[in-house]
Design a protein around this motif. Sequence first.
Motif, PDB file in Angstrom:
ATOM      1  N   SER A  26       0.837  -1.208   0.000  1.00 12.16           N
ATOM      2  CA  SER A  26       0.000   0.000   0.000  1.00 12.16           C
ATOM      3  C   SER A  26       0.865   1.247   0.000  1.00 12.16           C
ATOM      4  O   SER A  26       0.563   2.234  -0.683  1.00 12.16           O
ATOM      5  CB  SER A  26      -0.921   0.001   1.226  1.00 12.16           C
ATOM      6  OG  SER A  26      -1.836  -1.073   1.186  1.00 12.16           O
ATOM      7  N   PHE A  30       0.732   4.044  -2.804  1.00  7.98           N
ATOM      8  CA  PHE A  30       0.263   5.365  -2.383  1.00  7.98           C
ATOM      9  C   PHE A  30       1.330   6.426  -2.610  1.00  7.98           C
ATOM     10  O   PHE A  30       1.031   7.556  -3.009  1.00  7.98           O
ATOM     11  CB  PHE A  30      -0.141   5.308  -0.912  1.00  7.98           C
ATOM     12  CG  PHE A  30      -1.241   6.271  -0.556  1.00  7.98           C
ATOM     13  CD1 PHE A  30      -1.989   6.902  -1.529  1.00  7.98           C
ATOM     14  CD2 PHE A  30      -1.537   6.540   0.771  1.00  7.98           C
ATOM     15  CE1 PHE A  30      -3.009   7.788  -1.193  1.00  7.98           C
ATOM     16  CE2 PHE A  30      -2.543   7.415   1.119  1.00  7.98           C
ATOM     17  CZ  PHE A  30      -3.282   8.040   0.129  1.00  7.98           C
ATOM     18  N   ARG A 152      -9.631   4.575   4.738  1.00 11.95           N
ATOM     19  CA  ARG A 152      -8.304   4.335   5.329  1.00 11.95           C
ATOM     20  C   ARG A 152      -8.351   3.155   6.287  1.00 11.95           C
ATOM     21  O   ARG A 152      -7.432   2.340   6.330  1.00 11.95           O
ATOM     22  CB  ARG A 152      -7.816   5.588   6.074  1.00 11.95           C
ATOM     23  CG  ARG A 152      -7.382   6.707   5.171  1.00 11.95           C
ATOM     24  CD  ARG A 152      -6.503   7.705   5.903  1.00 11.95           C
ATOM     25  NE  ARG A 152      -7.162   8.319   7.032  1.00 11.95           N
ATOM     26  CZ  ARG A 152      -7.869   9.433   6.971  1.00 11.95           C
ATOM     27  NH1 ARG A 152      -8.033  10.058   5.820  1.00 11.95           N
ATOM     28  NH2 ARG A 152      -8.426   9.940   8.052  1.00 11.95           N
ATOM     29  N   MET A 155      -8.050   0.189   4.541  1.00 13.01           N
ATOM     30  CA  MET A 155      -6.790   0.180   3.789  1.00 13.01           C
ATOM     31  C   MET A 155      -7.022   0.177   2.279  1.00 13.01           C
ATOM     32  O   MET A 155      -6.334  -0.485   1.518  1.00 13.01           O
ATOM     33  CB  MET A 155      -5.904  -0.991   4.224  1.00 13.01           C
ATOM     34  CG  MET A 155      -5.566  -0.956   5.701  1.00 13.01           C
ATOM     35  SD  MET A 155      -4.279  -2.108   6.219  1.00 13.01           S
ATOM     36  CE  MET A 155      -2.808  -1.336   5.536  1.00 13.01           C
ATOM     37  N   PHE A 157      -6.162   2.222  -0.012  1.00 13.07           N
ATOM     38  CA  PHE A 157      -5.309   3.351  -0.367  1.00 13.07           C
ATOM     39  C   PHE A 157      -5.190   3.540  -1.880  1.00 13.07           C
ATOM     40  O   PHE A 157      -4.928   4.643  -2.355  1.00 13.07           O
ATOM     41  CB  PHE A 157      -3.932   3.176   0.281  1.00 13.07           C
ATOM     42  CG  PHE A 157      -3.993   3.202   1.779  1.00 13.07           C
ATOM     43  CD1 PHE A 157      -4.273   4.378   2.446  1.00 13.07           C
ATOM     44  CD2 PHE A 157      -3.804   2.042   2.521  1.00 13.07           C
ATOM     45  CE1 PHE A 157      -4.348   4.412   3.826  1.00 13.07           C
ATOM     46  CE2 PHE A 157      -3.876   2.065   3.911  1.00 13.07           C
ATOM     47  CZ  PHE A 157      -4.149   3.260   4.562  1.00 13.07           C
ATOM     48  N   ILE A 160      -8.132   5.726  -2.706  1.00 11.19           N
ATOM     49  CA  ILE A 160      -7.889   7.084  -2.204  1.00 11.19           C
ATOM     50  C   ILE A 160      -6.934   7.824  -3.124  1.00 11.19           C
ATOM     51  O   ILE A 160      -7.133   9.001  -3.452  1.00 11.19           O
ATOM     52  CB  ILE A 160      -7.334   7.029  -0.766  1.00 11.19           C
ATOM     53  CG1 ILE A 160      -8.397   6.486   0.195  1.00 11.19           C
ATOM     54  CG2 ILE A 160      -6.870   8.415  -0.313  1.00 11.19           C
ATOM     55  CD1 ILE A 160      -7.888   6.241   1.598  1.00 11.19           C
ATOM     56  N   PRO A 277       0.910  10.280   2.890  1.00  7.41           N
ATOM     57  CA  PRO A 277       0.375   8.929   2.647  1.00  7.41           C
ATOM     58  C   PRO A 277       0.882   7.912   3.650  1.00  7.41           C
ATOM     59  O   PRO A 277       0.134   7.022   4.071  1.00  7.41           O
ATOM     60  CB  PRO A 277       0.852   8.604   1.227  1.00  7.41           C
ATOM     61  CG  PRO A 277       2.006   9.509   0.979  1.00  7.41           C
ATOM     62  CD  PRO A 277       1.692  10.764   1.735  1.00  7.41           C
ATOM     63  N   ASN A 280      -1.075   7.801   7.049  1.00  3.54           N
ATOM     64  CA  ASN A 280      -2.330   7.053   7.018  1.00  3.54           C
ATOM     65  C   ASN A 280      -2.087   5.550   7.084  1.00  3.54           C
ATOM     66  O   ASN A 280      -2.765   4.816   7.813  1.00  3.54           O
ATOM     67  CB  ASN A 280      -3.111   7.397   5.752  1.00  3.54           C
ATOM     68  CG  ASN A 280      -3.550   8.844   5.719  1.00  3.54           C
ATOM     69  OD1 ASN A 280      -3.798   9.448   6.763  1.00  3.54           O
ATOM     70  ND2 ASN A 280      -3.629   9.418   4.538  1.00  3.54           N
ATOM     71  N   ILE A 281      -1.100   5.082   6.315  1.00  2.00           N
ATOM     72  CA  ILE A 281      -0.819   3.649   6.275  1.00  2.00           C
ATOM     73  C   ILE A 281      -0.203   3.184   7.590  1.00  2.00           C
ATOM     74  O   ILE A 281      -0.611   2.176   8.164  1.00  2.00           O
ATOM     75  CB  ILE A 281       0.113   3.323   5.096  1.00  2.00           C
ATOM     76  CG1 ILE A 281      -0.593   3.636   3.770  1.00  2.00           C
ATOM     77  CG2 ILE A 281       0.551   1.860   5.124  1.00  2.00           C
ATOM     78  CD1 ILE A 281       0.326   3.655   2.578  1.00  2.00           C
TER      79      ILE A 281
END
Length: 505
Positions: A26, A30, A152, A155, A157, A160, A277, A280-281
């Motif tokens: 991810s 991302f 999020r 997940m 992503f 997004i 990014p 968030n992950i």
Amino acid sequence: MAEPGADKYFTENKAYAGLGRASLHSGVIFIAARGANIFVQLASTILLARILSPHDFGLVAMVIALVGFAPMLIDLGTSEASTQKTHITQADISTLFWLNIAVALVLTVLLAGGSSAVAVFFGEPSLTGIALVLSGTFILTALSTQHYALMRRAMQFRHIAMIDISANLIGSIVSVAMALTGWGYWSLVAKPIVTAALTVVFVWMSCHWVPGRPRFSSDVKELVGFGLGVTGFTMTDYLAKSADRIAIGYFLGAGPLGYFQNAFTIYSNLLSILTEPLHNIAASSLSKLRNDADELKRSWTLALSTLNFFSAPAFAVLAVTGQDFVVLLLGQKWAPAGPLLCIFAVRGIAHCVERTMGWLHVAAGRADRWMWWGVYSAVFQLMALAAGLPFGVTGVAISYTIAMFVLFVPALVYAGRPVGIGTKDVLQAVGPQTVAALTAVAVGFVVQQEFLRELSQFMRVFLSAMVCAVAYFAVVIGVFRVTDPLRLVLSVLRDFRAVRSPVSS
């Protein structure tokens, strides 16, 4: 109100087999998408800078510096809260959605009603209309906040990233088209409006969840309580980040602020490629490891070391090439922004590390500690602003850079204390990369001044970047023997290659 496919957003938030690998994949996707998004952002900035004046950019920057806190206040930290919480219900998220809308309505009324006061404060009559129009972004932000949070948490992503790229690209095209047809600073105002509106449309199309009636419960109070801690940090952090532009606009005017703003825009775009990014992950992934301290610490160390391994040389190269880079991108009239970009880029070596403290605060469920660190940091940075402002925009940039190097290690040590991460852990994770990057900056500047001054700007940028990169990797690999990030990246690339080229049976 449940929609088909919405249940996946409300499953239990816990670790599962392959979480680490999924997070890495991810992250790669991302970051690549974020890079594409930043390319669009920079391309539009280059075109707009060649059409519009520093004064135009300075006008819009004045208002954005004052109202840029609104998305954080509208969110109230609830997206972080719902991302990290083990159990959430559709009723909980519906309540948070309507809370976001209520806050946005209040802020819209306040900004629209106070638009004349903004113009009076800066002594620029045109700011009345700018502030009035930008107030429309508040409701648009609220309409997408909880949908983003659910995506999020699940997940998603990749989705997004596509939403962000699409909205930004169309918004940029509209902005440039308006500038070409003589709209002046209104072309800069239009971009956030168009981007926010498209984001709402795309997010609602992607996340099949529709809010129901609000229902306050103990779980909602817990989510809001956590969110208020996050908001405490984001608001104080925003104050520290925006006070420089407010002070420059007030004391020095729109012209100097325009140079400062565009140098900062280039710098912040590079910073955000990785930090936004990955936050968030990392927050989503590490939150699932809250009950396994050893695995959390191991995953954090590898992630931070890898981030710093690649971000530090990027900022080192930008520091050495910044003067020529600004002129090549934006034109000769923007040359005064070049030295500012060089200073900002040195700051980025530490700033990129400091931005990761939220990984640990969210994963530990300690938004209160995050809030208090925001207060300490804001006070320190405001003192740095006061010290640098008498020396103009260059003094402000230098003082903020010094402040960041003082703060970045304590920021991570304080964030890591609840999960057993200390000073030694932080220094082992980022020390070699930081030393190597600063060494590369010094070597790059010396070589540039002694041997490359007579070359064309393009060749000077190219050769300076090569010298800087070689110096960095010679120190970080040859001296400190840091190689784990390279092995990690190579393994992830092999995974993607295997997916794209499966072996036929």
